[in-house]
Design a protein around this motif. Structure first.
Motif, PDB file in Angstrom:
ATOM      1  N   VAL A 288       0.868  -1.179   0.000  1.00 29.33           N
ATOM      2  CA  VAL A 288       0.000   0.000   0.000  1.00 29.33           C
ATOM      3  C   VAL A 288       0.904   1.228   0.000  1.00 29.33           C
ATOM      4  CG1 VAL A 288      -1.729   1.317   1.262  1.00 29.33           C
ATOM      5  CG2 VAL A 288      -1.871  -1.177   1.187  1.00 29.33           C
ATOM      6  N   VAL A 289       0.730   2.084  -0.986  1.00 27.67           N
ATOM      7  CA  VAL A 289       1.621   3.225  -1.183  1.00 27.67           C
ATOM      8  C   VAL A 289       0.857   4.519  -0.971  1.00 27.67           C
ATOM      9  CG1 VAL A 289       3.096   4.408  -2.866  1.00 27.67           C
ATOM     10  CG2 VAL A 289       3.066   1.901  -2.774  1.00 27.67           C
ATOM     11  N   TYR A 290       1.512   5.501  -0.364  1.00 24.95           N
ATOM     12  CA  TYR A 290       0.901   6.799  -0.086  1.00 24.95           C
ATOM     13  C   TYR A 290       2.020   7.823   0.070  1.00 24.95           C
ATOM     14  CZ  TYR A 290       1.932   4.687   4.460  1.00 24.95           C
ATOM     15  OH  TYR A 290       2.551   4.041   5.503  1.00 24.95           O
ATOM     16  N   GLY A 291       1.650   9.088   0.077  1.00 25.16           N
ATOM     17  CA  GLY A 291       2.632  10.148   0.217  1.00 25.16           C
ATOM     18  C   GLY A 291       2.688  10.679   1.636  1.00 25.16           C
ATOM     19  N   VAL A 292       3.903  10.995   2.108  1.00 23.80           N
ATOM     20  CA  VAL A 292       4.080  11.554   3.451  1.00 23.80           C
ATOM     21  C   VAL A 292       4.895  12.843   3.358  1.00 23.80           C
ATOM     22  CG1 VAL A 292       3.888   9.362   4.682  1.00 23.80           C
ATOM     23  CG2 VAL A 292       6.122  10.100   3.838  1.00 23.80           C
ATOM     24  N   GLU A 293       4.616  13.761   4.246  1.00 24.33           N
ATOM     25  CA  GLU A 293       5.323  15.034   4.268  1.00 24.33           C
ATOM     26  C   GLU A 293       6.703  14.871   4.915  1.00 24.33           C
ATOM     27  OE1 GLU A 293       2.896  17.933   6.149  1.00 24.33           O
ATOM     28  OE2 GLU A 293       1.422  18.022   4.522  1.00 24.33           O
ATOM     29  N   VAL A 294       7.680  15.493   4.292  1.00 21.38           N
ATOM     30  CA  VAL A 294       9.040  15.511   4.830  1.00 21.38           C
ATOM     31  C   VAL A 294       9.386  16.962   5.131  1.00 21.38           C
ATOM     32  CG1 VAL A 294      11.471  14.988   4.387  1.00 21.38           C
ATOM     33  CG2 VAL A 294       9.676  13.490   3.472  1.00 21.38           C
ATOM     34  N   PRO A 295       9.807  17.278   6.366  1.00 15.27           N
ATOM     35  CA  PRO A 295      10.107  18.673   6.714  1.00 15.27           C
ATOM     36  C   PRO A 295      11.085  19.307   5.736  1.00 15.27           C
ATOM     37  CG  PRO A 295      10.112  17.307   8.684  1.00 15.27           C
ATOM     38  CD  PRO A 295       9.967  16.374   7.519  1.00 15.27           C
ATOM     39  N   GLY A 296      10.757  20.511   5.281  1.00 15.78           N
ATOM     40  CA  GLY A 296      11.625  21.260   4.396  1.00 15.78           C
ATOM     41  C   GLY A 296      11.517  20.887   2.936  1.00 15.78           C
ATOM     42  N   CYS A 297      10.584  20.002   2.593  1.00 21.50           N
ATOM     43  CA  CYS A 297      10.435  19.560   1.196  1.00 21.50           C
ATOM     44  C   CYS A 297       9.055  19.916   0.672  1.00 21.50           C
ATOM     45  CB  CYS A 297      10.643  18.049   1.088  1.00 21.50           C
ATOM     46  SG  CYS A 297      12.285  17.493   1.557  1.00 21.50           S
ATOM     47  N   ASP A 298       8.998  20.250  -0.604  1.00 26.86           N
ATOM     48  CA  ASP A 298       7.717  20.444  -1.257  1.00 26.86           C
ATOM     49  C   ASP A 298       7.126  19.090  -1.625  1.00 26.86           C
ATOM     50  OD1 ASP A 298       7.930  23.207  -1.125  1.00 26.86           O
ATOM     51  OD2 ASP A 298       9.018  23.314  -3.037  1.00 26.86           O
ATOM     52  N   GLY A 299       5.810  19.033  -1.692  1.00 28.13           N
ATOM     53  CA  GLY A 299       5.144  17.797  -2.083  1.00 28.13           C
ATOM     54  C   GLY A 299       5.206  16.743  -0.999  1.00 28.13           C
ATOM     55  N   ARG A 300       5.085  15.491  -1.429  1.00 29.85           N
ATOM     56  CA  ARG A 300       5.099  14.368  -0.498  1.00 29.85           C
ATOM     57  C   ARG A 300       6.005  13.269  -1.039  1.00 29.85           C
ATOM     58  NH1 ARG A 300       0.654  14.310   3.210  1.00 29.85           N
ATOM     59  NH2 ARG A 300      -0.674  16.139   2.905  1.00 29.85           N
ATOM     60  N   ALA A 301       6.771  12.672  -0.150  1.00 32.96           N
ATOM     61  CA  ALA A 301       7.636  11.561  -0.541  1.00 32.96           C
ATOM     62  C   ALA A 301       6.861  10.253  -0.481  1.00 32.96           C
ATOM     63  CB  ALA A 301       8.849  11.492   0.389  1.00 32.96           C
ATOM     64  N   GLY A 302       7.260   9.301  -1.304  1.00 35.81           N
ATOM     65  CA  GLY A 302       6.568   8.026  -1.334  1.00 35.81           C
ATOM     66  C   GLY A 302       6.904   7.153  -0.142  1.00 35.81           C
ATOM     67  N   MET A 303       5.880   6.522   0.410  1.00 36.91           N
ATOM     68  CA  MET A 303       6.066   5.555   1.494  1.00 36.91           C
ATOM     69  C   MET A 303       5.234   4.327   1.164  1.00 36.91           C
ATOM     70  SD  MET A 303       5.768   6.082   5.596  1.00 36.91           S
ATOM     71  CE  MET A 303       6.300   4.778   6.715  1.00 36.91           C
ATOM     72  N   ALA A 304       5.792   3.151   1.419  1.00 34.41           N
ATOM     73  CA  ALA A 304       5.094   1.894   1.145  1.00 34.41           C
ATOM     74  C   ALA A 304       4.953   1.103   2.435  1.00 34.41           C
ATOM     75  CB  ALA A 304       5.852   1.073   0.110  1.00 34.41           C
ATOM     76  N   CYS A 305       3.735   0.695   2.718  1.00 38.61           N
ATOM     77  CA  CYS A 305       3.481  -0.229   3.819  1.00 38.61           C
ATOM     78  C   CYS A 305       3.372  -1.623   3.206  1.00 38.61           C
ATOM     79  CB  CYS A 305       2.202   0.142   4.553  1.00 38.61           C
ATOM     80  SG  CYS A 305       1.893  -0.869   6.019  1.00 38.61           S
ATOM     81  N   LEU A 306       4.218  -2.533   3.639  1.00 41.86           N
ATOM     82  CA  LEU A 306       4.340  -3.851   3.020  1.00 41.86           C
ATOM     83  C   LEU A 306       3.918  -4.950   3.991  1.00 41.86           C
ATOM     84  CD1 LEU A 306       7.883  -3.352   1.413  1.00 41.86           C
ATOM     85  CD2 LEU A 306       5.650  -2.910   0.364  1.00 41.86           C
ATOM     86  N   VAL A 307       3.112  -5.887   3.495  1.00 47.78           N
ATOM     87  CA  VAL A 307       2.720  -7.064   4.268  1.00 47.78           C
ATOM     88  C   VAL A 307       3.488  -8.271   3.749  1.00 47.78           C
ATOM     89  CG1 VAL A 307       0.823  -8.592   4.917  1.00 47.78           C
ATOM     90  CG2 VAL A 307       0.409  -6.138   4.672  1.00 47.78           C
ATOM     91  N   PRO A 308       4.278  -8.955   4.584  1.00 43.04           N
ATOM     92  CA  PRO A 308       5.000 -10.144   4.129  1.00 43.04           C
ATOM     93  C   PRO A 308       4.036 -11.276   3.775  1.00 43.04           C
ATOM     94  CG  PRO A 308       5.922  -9.293   6.194  1.00 43.04           C
ATOM     95  CD  PRO A 308       4.614  -8.597   5.979  1.00 43.04           C
ATOM     96  N   GLU A 309       4.495 -12.203   2.940  1.00 45.95           N
ATOM     97  CA  GLU A 309       3.642 -13.307   2.514  1.00 45.95           C
ATOM     98  C   GLU A 309       3.212 -14.187   3.674  1.00 45.95           C
ATOM     99  OE1 GLU A 309       5.743 -15.307  -0.596  1.00 45.95           O
ATOM    100  OE2 GLU A 309       5.063 -13.890  -2.136  1.00 45.95           O
ATOM    101  N   GLN A 310       4.022 -14.312   4.701  1.00 44.25           N
ATOM    102  CA  GLN A 310       3.634 -15.104   5.877  1.00 44.25           C
ATOM    103  C   GLN A 310       3.106 -14.226   7.004  1.00 44.25           C
ATOM    104  OE1 GLN A 310       6.843 -15.789   4.413  1.00 44.25           O
ATOM    105  NE2 GLN A 310       5.722 -17.295   3.167  1.00 44.25           N
ATOM    106  N   GLY A 311       2.657 -13.011   6.683  1.00 42.67           N
ATOM    107  CA  GLY A 311       2.109 -12.133   7.699  1.00 42.67           C
ATOM    108  C   GLY A 311       3.166 -11.743   8.716  1.00 42.67           C
ATOM    109  N   GLU A 312       2.792 -11.764   9.982  1.00 40.17           N
ATOM    110  CA  GLU A 312       3.720 -11.341  11.035  1.00 40.17           C
ATOM    111  C   GLU A 312       4.933 -12.258  11.125  1.00 40.17           C
ATOM    112  OE1 GLU A 312       1.668 -10.958  14.680  1.00 40.17           O
ATOM    113  OE2 GLU A 312       0.392  -9.287  14.023  1.00 40.17           O
ATOM    114  N   ALA A 313       4.793 -13.517  10.683  1.00 44.42           N
ATOM    115  CA  ALA A 313       5.905 -14.462  10.762  1.00 44.42           C
ATOM    116  C   ALA A 313       6.889 -14.287   9.607  1.00 44.42           C
ATOM    117  CB  ALA A 313       5.374 -15.902  10.764  1.00 44.42           C
ATOM    118  N   GLY A 314       6.510 -13.528   8.607  1.00 44.07           N
ATOM    119  CA  GLY A 314       7.361 -13.369   7.434  1.00 44.07           C
ATOM    120  C   GLY A 314       8.236 -12.128   7.526  1.00 44.07           C
ATOM    121  N   ARG A 315       9.057 -11.952   6.497  1.00 43.79           N
ATOM    122  CA  ARG A 315       9.900 -10.766   6.438  1.00 43.79           C
ATOM    123  C   ARG A 315       9.983 -10.284   4.998  1.00 43.79           C
ATOM    124  NH1 ARG A 315      15.058 -11.125   4.647  1.00 43.79           N
ATOM    125  NH2 ARG A 315      15.633  -9.302   5.882  1.00 43.79           N
TER     126      ARG A 315
END
Length: 605
Positions: free
Chosen positions: A494-521
């Motif tokens: 899941v990708v979304y933009g986040v604010e970074v101090p001193g920067c215009d716009g938003r930087a990309g951030m990705a929230c990633l779910v491993p294939e084995q859920g909490e047990a995965g990496r």
């Protein structure tokens, strides 16, 4: 991954397939030609005519129960008279708060036969959100199942105007109505089962349903679904796209308060005198078992649950079925081909639409990676993402994009493509654009970015709220998610933009779910390699967050609001965080000290 531009030979091949289904296609066109807003045609009439043609065919399959069209229509008629006896009249709203079951569909059909409006309330709503939704629809009656009594008990209905009469409906017939509720099953028992006279007074222009938005960006809104739009969808989907026949079984695992279920699935089944197989809830592990048990020939989907099905271990059930066509929206290009191959699906009838939208695309011609063809007036226009507004030329008019380009999708509001809007007039007006190409014209703003493919086809790109701007460029979260979803070890991105101090716009951030859920990496280096190989530099995510699961709505829409609010602050989330610092070639673990350094401007992103 983007779809190829659509060319005339592609369309001609699709037309050849449609000609083979000339009978159902011509029926659809006859219905659409006769469908005027003031015509006396309705959902109730469609049900009655289908029941007359196929009285003994199964109408509803649910768990181990079967209800014929004759039996279903009779129960609907008794229920309509029970509601009528309690004062429900044409134009009144009946709020329905129940999980999937035959009884839910019976009370909905009964309501619309009276010319009343069935308000399908999201069963996941609680507290002030639920009270807000009930207030929007101004319901005269509230029909609740036993599973929703606690949710109703948590709110104070006394402030609602009008105060709804609470009614209880237990699909199993085992539970008694609690104090303060009328037992709707008892009220319907023994009443006249013939078709009520009220059906003759319902017109296509009348409202049939209130369908609530998901509320992912604020409190839900109640969009109005007219009989006109429902009948058009039934004709286009049931006759033309799916060619439903009496021996077909349409499987629906989505909640019936979702338009894919209430309109497309039920309408498709009614069009062919086919059976609608209803699941109480979606289950990825039991999905194909249900398909086999009901001998389904087609089903409806939304993109995320296709991804959940792909994540299940391979099984003999994957191919041993008669499903040859599926209908839905949101099937991503990164799994489109693999999904068809693994499960033996011949036709993917991807579509684009929304509860409040006046236009729709349907993949009639079975082309890959496209939402399909739109037969009514629409335009894709240039959009300024940074300033959040359409681009107007020197004359003050909007500008259409060229083939292959991306822009904002809008639909012209006409007598043939009316805009029903929301119950809130102010919210309805906000979705309209005026003086678009000529003075006085009016167009519906879908809020979605689409790629013009040619031959009246398009590909979904992103929602305006999800697209963000970084380094002077527009970043499509959908495009980035498709790339990251293909990284080994990643089950969902899941990708979304986040604010970074001193920067215009938003930087990309990705929230990633491993294939084995909490047990995965997840391997951050693998993520970076894939992103840099397939994305422009400005679209490569600079921040990663890894967690066992991502919260979704009941209809599998990702809840990005909370993720955006957390940003990349380790004080707001306990999940592992990573950052790609300027000039570096690998992600670093992001701790409190590094977060403070970024906030102090020590790194120039």
């Amino acid at each position: 991954m983007t779809a190829d531009l659509v060319r005339i030979p592609d369309v001609m091949r699709g037309l050849t397939n449609l000609k083979r289904r000339f009978g159902p296609t011509s029926r659809a066109f006859r219905i659409l030609a006769l469908a005027r807003g003031d015509a006396r045609m309705s959902i109730g009439q469609v049900l009655q005519e289908t029941a007359a043609r196929h009285p003994e065919r199964p109408a509803i399959l649910f768990e181990n129960r079967t209800l014929s069209y004759r039996g279903f229509n009779a129960k609907v008629n008794r229920m309509a008279r029970a509601l009528q006896a309690q004062g429900v009249r044409h134009g009144h709203a009946v709020a329905v708060l129940m999980e999937n079951s035959p009884s839910l569909l019976i009370v909905v059909a009964a309501t619309v036969k009276l010319g009343a409006i069935a308000a399908l309330v999201n069963t996941s709503q609680r507290g002030e959100v639920l009270l807000h939704s009930l207030g929007l629809c101004k319901a005269r009656a509230l029909v609740a199942g036993p599973e929703m009594l606690d949710a109703v008990a948590e709110i104070n209905l006394d402030g609602l105007d009008p105060l709804p009469q609470c009614m209880f409906l237990d699909d199993s017939g085992q539970a008694a109505a609690p104090e303060g509720y009328l037992d709707l099953r008892e009220l319907a028992a023994g009443r006249d089962a013939s078709n009520p006279d009220t059906v003759a007074g319902v017109r296509l222009q009348d409202a049939a349903f209130y369908v609530f938005t998901s509320g992912t960006t604020g409190l839900p809104k109640a969009s109005i679904m007219s009989h006109f739009r429902w009948v058009k969808a039934m004709a286009g989907v049931g006759y033309v796209a799916l060619d439903m026949q009496p021996d077909d079984v349409f499987y629906c695992a989505l909640p019936l308060y979702h338009n894919n279920a209430l309109t497309l699935s039920w309408g498709a089944a009614l069009s062919g005198g086919s059976a609608l197989a209803i699941a109480r809830k979606f289950s990825a592990s039991r999905f194909w078992e249900d398909i086999h048990r009901h001998d389904a020939s087609c089903f409806c989907y939304i993109g995320e649950f296709c991804r959940y099905l792909m994540a299940q271990p391979p099984s003999d059930l994957d191919r041993g079925h008669r499903v040859d066509r599926i209908m839905g929206n949101g099937l991503r290009p990164d799994i489109w081909t693999d999904f068809k191959a693994r499960f033996g699906i011949d036709r993917v009838l991807e579509f684009y639409g929304a509860s409040e939208s006046n236009i729709a695309f349907v993949n009639f011609f079975n082309l890959d990676n496209t939402v399909g063809f739109c037969p009514v007036p629409y335009a894709i226009v240039r959009y300024d993402v940074e300033n959040d507004r359409p681009v107007r030329n020197a004359r003050g008019r909007l500008v259409r994009v060229k083939k292959g380009e991306t822009g904002l999708l809008i639909g012209e509001v006409t007598d043939k493509t009316p805009y029903d809007g929301y119950t809130d007039p102010e919210a309805s007006e906000k979705k309209l654009l005026r003086d678009v190409f000529r003075k006085g014209d009016c167009w519906f703003n879908t809020g979605d970015l689409m790629r013009e493919l040619g031959c009246r086809h398009a590909q979904f790109v992103d929602r305006l709220g999800d697209t963000f701007r970084w380094k002077g460029e527009n970043v499509s979260t959908t495009e980035v998610e498709q790339v990251l979803n293909e990284v080994d070890g990643v089950a969902q991105a899941v990708v979304y933009g986040v604010e970074v101090p001193g920067c215009d716009g938003r930087a990309g951030m990705a929230c990633l779910v491993p294939e084995q859920g909490e047990a995965g990496r997840v391997d951050p280096d693998a993520v970076l390699r894939a992103a840099r190989a397939r994305l422009p530099a400005y679209a490569v995510p600079l921040f990663l967050r890894v967690r066992g699961e991502i919260e979704t709505t009941a209809t599998f829409k990702t809840m990005k609001t909370g993720l955006r609010a957390d940003g990349f602050d380790p004080g707001e989330c306990a999940d592992p965080l990573y950052v790609l610092l300027p000039g570096e070639d690998a992600f670093r673990s992001l701790d409190h000290a590094l977060f403070d350094a970024i906030g102090a401007g020590e790194y120039r992103f």
